[in-house]
Design an enzyme around this catalytic site. Structure first.
Site, PDB file in Angstrom:
ATOM      1  N   ASP A 180     -28.092 -38.554 -12.253  1.00  0.00           N
ATOM      2  CA  ASP A 180     -27.933 -39.359 -13.468  1.00  0.00           C
ATOM      3  C   ASP A 180     -27.824 -40.852 -13.138  1.00  0.00           C
ATOM      4  OD1 ASP A 180     -27.109 -39.440 -16.415  1.00  0.00           O
ATOM      5  OD2 ASP A 180     -25.349 -40.388 -15.510  1.00  0.00           O
ATOM      6  N   GLU A 225     -32.894 -40.040 -12.321  1.00  0.00           N
ATOM      7  CA  GLU A 225     -33.100 -40.614 -13.644  1.00  0.00           C
ATOM      8  C   GLU A 225     -33.151 -42.136 -13.546  1.00  0.00           C
ATOM      9  OE1 GLU A 225     -31.316 -41.545 -17.993  1.00  0.00           O
ATOM     10  OE2 GLU A 225     -30.175 -41.720 -16.143  1.00  0.00           O
TER      11      GLU A 225
HETATM   12  C1  QV4 Z   1     -18.734 -47.819 -26.196  1.00  0.00           C
HETATM   13  C2  QV4 Z   1     -19.570 -49.094 -26.316  1.00  0.00           C
HETATM   14  C3  QV4 Z   1     -19.327 -49.975 -25.123  1.00  0.00           C
HETATM   15  C4  QV4 Z   1     -17.873 -50.283 -25.087  1.00  0.00           C
HETATM   16  C5  QV4 Z   1     -17.058 -48.987 -25.049  1.00  0.00           C
HETATM   17  C6  QV4 Z   1     -15.591 -49.290 -25.160  1.00  0.00           C
HETATM   18  O1  QV4 Z   1     -20.948 -48.760 -26.385  1.00  0.00           O
HETATM   19  O2  QV4 Z   1     -20.112 -51.150 -25.199  1.00  0.00           O
HETATM   20  O3  QV4 Z   1     -17.614 -51.039 -23.933  1.00  0.00           O
HETATM   21  O4  QV4 Z   1     -17.397 -48.090 -26.095  1.00  0.00           O
HETATM   22  O5  QV4 Z   1     -14.837 -48.181 -24.838  1.00  0.00           O
HETATM   23  C7  QV4 Z   1     -20.620 -43.162 -24.738  1.00  0.00           C
HETATM   24  C8  QV4 Z   1     -20.780 -43.855 -26.068  1.00  0.00           C
HETATM   25  C9  QV4 Z   1     -20.638 -45.360 -25.921  1.00  0.00           C
HETATM   26  C10 QV4 Z   1     -19.288 -45.657 -25.298  1.00  0.00           C
HETATM   27  C11 QV4 Z   1     -19.243 -44.950 -23.953  1.00  0.00           C
HETATM   28  C12 QV4 Z   1     -17.942 -45.124 -23.229  1.00  0.00           C
HETATM   29  O6  QV4 Z   1     -22.033 -43.552 -26.626  1.00  0.00           O
HETATM   30  O7  QV4 Z   1     -20.736 -45.955 -27.185  1.00  0.00           O
HETATM   31  O8  QV4 Z   1     -19.201 -47.052 -25.076  1.00  0.00           O
HETATM   32  O9  QV4 Z   1     -19.433 -43.523 -24.126  1.00  0.00           O
HETATM   33  O10 QV4 Z   1     -16.887 -44.575 -23.948  1.00  0.00           O
HETATM   34  C13 QV4 Z   1     -24.522 -40.651 -22.337  1.00  0.00           C
HETATM   35  C14 QV4 Z   1     -24.753 -41.257 -23.714  1.00  0.00           C
HETATM   36  C15 QV4 Z   1     -23.957 -42.518 -23.881  1.00  0.00           C
HETATM   37  C16 QV4 Z   1     -22.497 -42.234 -23.600  1.00  0.00           C
HETATM   38  C17 QV4 Z   1     -22.411 -41.780 -22.159  1.00  0.00           C
HETATM   39  C18 QV4 Z   1     -20.995 -41.501 -21.686  1.00  0.00           C
HETATM   40  O11 QV4 Z   1     -26.132 -41.533 -23.867  1.00  0.00           O
HETATM   41  O12 QV4 Z   1     -24.092 -42.964 -25.230  1.00  0.00           O
HETATM   42  O13 QV4 Z   1     -21.716 -43.388 -23.849  1.00  0.00           O
HETATM   43  O14 QV4 Z   1     -23.142 -40.546 -22.027  1.00  0.00           O
HETATM   44  O15 QV4 Z   1     -20.374 -40.571 -22.477  1.00  0.00           O
HETATM   45  C19 QV4 Z   1     -29.412 -46.395 -19.910  1.00  0.00           C
HETATM   46  C20 QV4 Z   1     -29.195 -45.908 -18.479  1.00  0.00           C
HETATM   47  C21 QV4 Z   1     -29.464 -44.425 -18.340  1.00  0.00           C
HETATM   48  C22 QV4 Z   1     -28.719 -43.617 -19.414  1.00  0.00           C
HETATM   49  C23 QV4 Z   1     -29.126 -44.165 -20.775  1.00  0.00           C
HETATM   50  C24 QV4 Z   1     -28.412 -43.464 -21.897  1.00  0.00           C
HETATM   51  O16 QV4 Z   1     -29.987 -46.629 -17.568  1.00  0.00           O
HETATM   52  O17 QV4 Z   1     -29.027 -44.030 -17.053  1.00  0.00           O
HETATM   53  O18 QV4 Z   1     -28.815 -45.550 -20.855  1.00  0.00           O
HETATM   54  N1  QV4 Z   1     -28.967 -42.186 -19.285  1.00  0.00           N
HETATM   55  C25 QV4 Z   1     -28.022 -41.314 -18.557  1.00  0.00           C
HETATM   56  C26 QV4 Z   1     -27.810 -39.988 -19.262  1.00  0.00           C
HETATM   57  C27 QV4 Z   1     -27.045 -40.228 -20.541  1.00  0.00           C
HETATM   58  C28 QV4 Z   1     -25.669 -40.734 -20.211  1.00  0.00           C
HETATM   59  C29 QV4 Z   1     -25.625 -41.618 -19.056  1.00  0.00           C
HETATM   60  C30 QV4 Z   1     -26.729 -41.914 -18.305  1.00  0.00           C
HETATM   61  C31 QV4 Z   1     -24.302 -42.046 -18.596  1.00  0.00           C
HETATM   62  O19 QV4 Z   1     -29.032 -39.345 -19.471  1.00  0.00           O
HETATM   63  O20 QV4 Z   1     -26.973 -39.055 -21.335  1.00  0.00           O
HETATM   64  O21 QV4 Z   1     -25.154 -41.452 -21.358  1.00  0.00           O
HETATM   65  O22 QV4 Z   1     -23.837 -41.011 -17.713  1.00  0.00           O
HETATM   66  O23 QV4 Z   1     -30.796 -46.469 -20.190  1.00  0.00           O
END
Ligand code: QV4
Ligand code: CA
Length: 512
Positions: free
Chosen positions: A212, A248
């Site tokens: 990831d 990824e």
């Molecule tokens: C929020 C705000 C932040 C703020 C924070 C304050 O957005 O700006 O600072 O609150 O506490 C979730 C929420 C997100 C939250 C965050 C932390 O959606 O709003 O921050 O948690 O609490 C998945 C979801 C994300 C999720 C994350 C962790 O998609 O929304 O965040 O899991 O739970 C980029 C990367 C790529 C990534 C992609 C989504 O380059 O690597 O974004 N893809 C992978 C996975 C994806 C996962 C992650 C990475 C993180 O496929 O499913 O994100 O592990 O393009």
């Protein structure tokens, strides 16, 4: 002899690019948020018998448990430690699943979340899937243990501590992705903990990892972790097999970090593939299916031997990540079957099929208000089992795209034509195209708004074949259209643009 040594050497050295699938199987499926007990059963009753090579599972390690929003699917991308109990089940259930899937020749690939722990705002307590105590504020995760100095807080130079610009590689890798506590992966101690976690899974019999958020980790740090990984368990895999690694990295261009930076470490997700295929099948941006004559590297995708490809993934099917509006998902099922069919028929890349759950999609001004919703669950938040209906579809909100006849049959098609070249291309200079795979298979698409009625050279031996899209061969009968290939390899195809599925596919094993 010299050649042999060379081949043996590279054969071993390069196996992180090889999914190590068994029995000539060629496609893997992401059973997103499935419970281990259901995956074990699915391996035995469906995936093995239908030629699926492996399963990408959701992160198996301990994760945060959130109430607000209620148990979102993405809580599993917020690790709290590396104990192996998660929303999908216990360590015993995980072990049982890996063993049972291996027994039927279906590999398990683990989604490894190693860039970060939970969000900075994750609080303090035991709201975690195994009940381990942690404190996000203090950067304290005693079950690993990780503490303050194992994180990148001091190394990140942005004012917010967050990634603020994707044009600056140092921010992207040293700062927090959406507030997720960023691990200091240059530290030997951190590398060791990550490698221990992954080696534990290798011992249990997994075949590799979807890693990831690789864009957010330095290639040299990743390399150091991968170097510490053991070879695969010889109970199931050949001596000297390296874990399959697919990373990824969302690279649609225009950023500091490119997919290329990761090729030397393993395969990489090709996100342009689904975005472009979406445009093609939706006929957006002036795209036409006949432009895909040189699909693959000809479209500026990464080298074939580095790519893992998919039509949609768990992020972009609900507007997370990147790729945008063109992505086709099960919500557009008619287009989806064609796009997945195209992917599985085409030789480019290692293919991954998506298997989703339904949620209450509610798009307001282009954003899905319910993009957070977790899998079908009981009121206590525990994930529901996947019930199988008498007609072999899934119940309770599980979509099971991988069971749809058209998709399942195209996975079999891909196995049957494995190793055969892309051949006998035909198009009408619009959205009707056809191509074969040597003399083993042939597929014809009609994505125009008029009928297709044409005689084509299939390259296949003479005979009557059963179309595996409108039906399939059952015993000596065909439940769908029949295609007669003459002794010159030619066959007549007639596909109405109003057909339920306006494409036809035949292969060596669908001959009547
Ligand atoms: C929020 C705000 C932040 C703020 C924070 C304050 O957005 O700006 O600072 O609150 O506490 C979730 C929420 C997100 C939250 C965050 C932390 O959606 O709003 O921050 O948690 O609490 C998945 C979801 C994300 C999720 C994350 C962790 O998609 O929304 O965040 O899991 O739970 C980029 C990367 C790529 C990534 C992609 C989504 O380059 O690597 O974004 N893809 C992978 C996975 C994806 C996962 C992650 C990475 C993180 O496929 O499913 O994100 O592990 O393009
Ligand atoms: Ca990082």
């Amino acid at each position: 002899m010299r050649l042999f040594i060379l081949v043996a050497f590279f054969g071993l050295g390069l196996t992180q690019y090889n999914p190590h699938t068994k029995h000539g199987r060629t496609a893997i499926v992401h059973l997103f948020e499935w419970r281990w007990a259901d995956i074990a059963a699915e391996c035995e009753r469906f995936l093995g018998p239908n030629g699926y090579g492996g399963v990408q599972i959701s992160p198996p390690n301990e994760h945060i448990v959130l109430n607000e929003p209620w148990r979102p699917w993405w809580q599993r991308y917020q690790p709290v430690g590396y104990k192996l109990c998660s929303r999908s089940g216990s360590e015993d259930e995980l072990r049982d699943m890996i063993t049972r899937c291996n027994y039927v020749g279906v590999n398990i690939y683990v989604d490894a979340v190693i860039n970060h722990m939970c969000g900075a705002g994750g609080g303090e307590g035991t709201h975690s899937s195994c009940g381990s105590w942690f404190s996000a504020g203090k950067r304290d995760f005693p079950s690993v243990p990780f503490s303050y100095w194992d994180f990148n807080d001091k190394k990140c130079t942005t004012g917010s501590g967050e990634i603020e610009s994707y044009c600056d590689a140092r921010q992207v890798r040293n700062c927090r992705l959406v507030s997720l506590l960023d691990l200091a992966m240059e530290k030997d101690y951190v590398r060791g903990k990550l490698a221990d976690f992954m080696n534990n899974l290798i011992d249990m019999g997994v075949a590799g990892f979807r890693v990831d958020a690789c864009k957010h980790m330095w290639p040299d740090d990743l390399s150091a972790v991968y170097d510490r990984l053991q070879n695969l368990n010889t109970k199931w895999f050949n001596n000297g097999s390296r874990p399959f690694i697919y990373q990824e990295v969302i690279d649609l261009g225009g950023e500091a970090i490119t997919s290329r930076d990761y090729y030397r470490l393993g395969r990489v997700t090709e996100f342009r593939y689904g975005a472009k295929l979406g445009n093609v099948f939706r006929k957006w941006n002036g795209e036409k299916l006949f432009y895909t004559k040189n699909w693959g590297e000809g479209w500026d995708f990464m080298p074939d031997d580095k790519a893992i490809v998919f039509v949609d993934n768990h992020d972009n099917q609900r507007g997370h990540g990147a790729g945008g509006a063109s992505i086709i998902t099960f919500w557009d099922s008619r287009l989806y079957k064609m796009a997945v069919g195209y992917m599985l028929a085409h030789p480019y890349g290692v293919t991954r099929v998506m298997s989703s759950f339904r949620w209450n999609r509610n798009i307001v001004n282009g954003k899905d208000q319910n993009d957070w919703m977790g899998p079908p669950s009981h009121s206590d938040g525990s994930t529901k089992p996947v019930p199988i209906n008498p007609d072999q579809t899934c119940g309770d909100g599980w979509v099971c795209e991988h069971r749809w006849r058209q998709i399942k049959n195209m996975v079999i098609f891909r196995n049957v034509v494995n190793g055969q070249p892309h051949s006998n291309w035909w198009d009408n200079q619009s959205n009707q195209v056809a191509f074969g795979r040597g003399n083993r298979g042939f597929i014809v698409f009609n994505n125009d708004d008029w009928d297709l009625d044409v005689i084509l050279n299939t390259g296949m031996p003479e005979g009557t074949y059963c179309d595996v899209i409108s039906g399939q061969k059952e015993g000596n009968k065909c439940t769908g259209k029949q295609i007669k290939v003459g002794d010159n390899g030619k066959a007549h195809f007639n596909i109405s643009n109003r057909d339920e599925d306006p494409f036809v596919a035949i292969h060596a094993n669908s001959k009547l």
